[in-house]
Design a protein around this motif. Structure first.
Motif: not given
Length: 171
Positions: A53-80
């Motif tokens: 079944q086709p899948e959608i990859e999702l990347e969720f960018i955090g609302p605030k930057p971390g201590n290193d200045g980069s925004y945290p990214v969390e990943k998930a997958k879902a069946i389309s």
């Protein structure tokens, strides 16, 4: 076919043993104290045998930057086409709500506007805005969506969607 003799506890999820044809055939045999055997047989189709079944990859960018200045990214997958973005986020323990929304959300009914996300990339992999979104987001950017109204995929497409969580915190 495989038989198991169990005398104490029995799992509700039986072990799987391939029968060589892409199907799983399982037999669980339970022997109570009276020594009478109860045999349960069933067959299931293995995930490898079903069409992919086709899948959608999702990347969720955090609302605030971390201590290193980069925004945290969390990943998930879902069946389309099978889940709302809200459910994908909750199932994967990805923060969805700002503080107020954690307490005062409508539970996915599209009647409060607390699950706002911004679609950075992959808008074409999502459904059109619903009437609830048109009502709650009429003065917001077109890229903003309500996670509880956004269907991830359409059962036929696959690809990647990049999502900014809690965009109202962005500065």
């Amino acid at each position: 076919m495989v038989s198991l003799n169990l005398t104490t506890a029995m799992s509700l999820r039986p072990p799987e043993f391939p029968d060589g044809a892409g199907h799983r055939r399982n037999t669980v045999r339970f022997c109570p104290a009276r020594k009478r055997s109860i045999s349960i047989s069933f067959a299931t189709t293995s995930p490898e045998a079903s069409p992919s079944q086709p899948e959608i990859e999702l990347e969720f960018i955090g609302p605030k930057p971390g201590n290193d200045g980069s925004y945290p990214v969390e990943k998930a997958k879902a069946i389309s086409g099978e889940k709302l973005m809200r459910n994908v986020m909750l199932d994967n323990k990805i923060e969805l709500y700002a503080t107020y929304g954690k307490v005062m959300n409508c539970g996915g009914g599209g009647s409060c506007g607390t699950c706002i996300v911004e679609i950075i990339d992959g808008t074409d992999l999502l459904n059109e805005r619903t009437s609830a979104e048109l009502r709650y987001l009429k003065k917001k950017p077109e890229s903003w969506r309500l996670a509880c109204q956004t269907i991830v995929g359409n059962k036929e497409n696959s690809g990647k969607v990049v999502v900014q969580r809690i965009p109202q915190w962005k500065k």
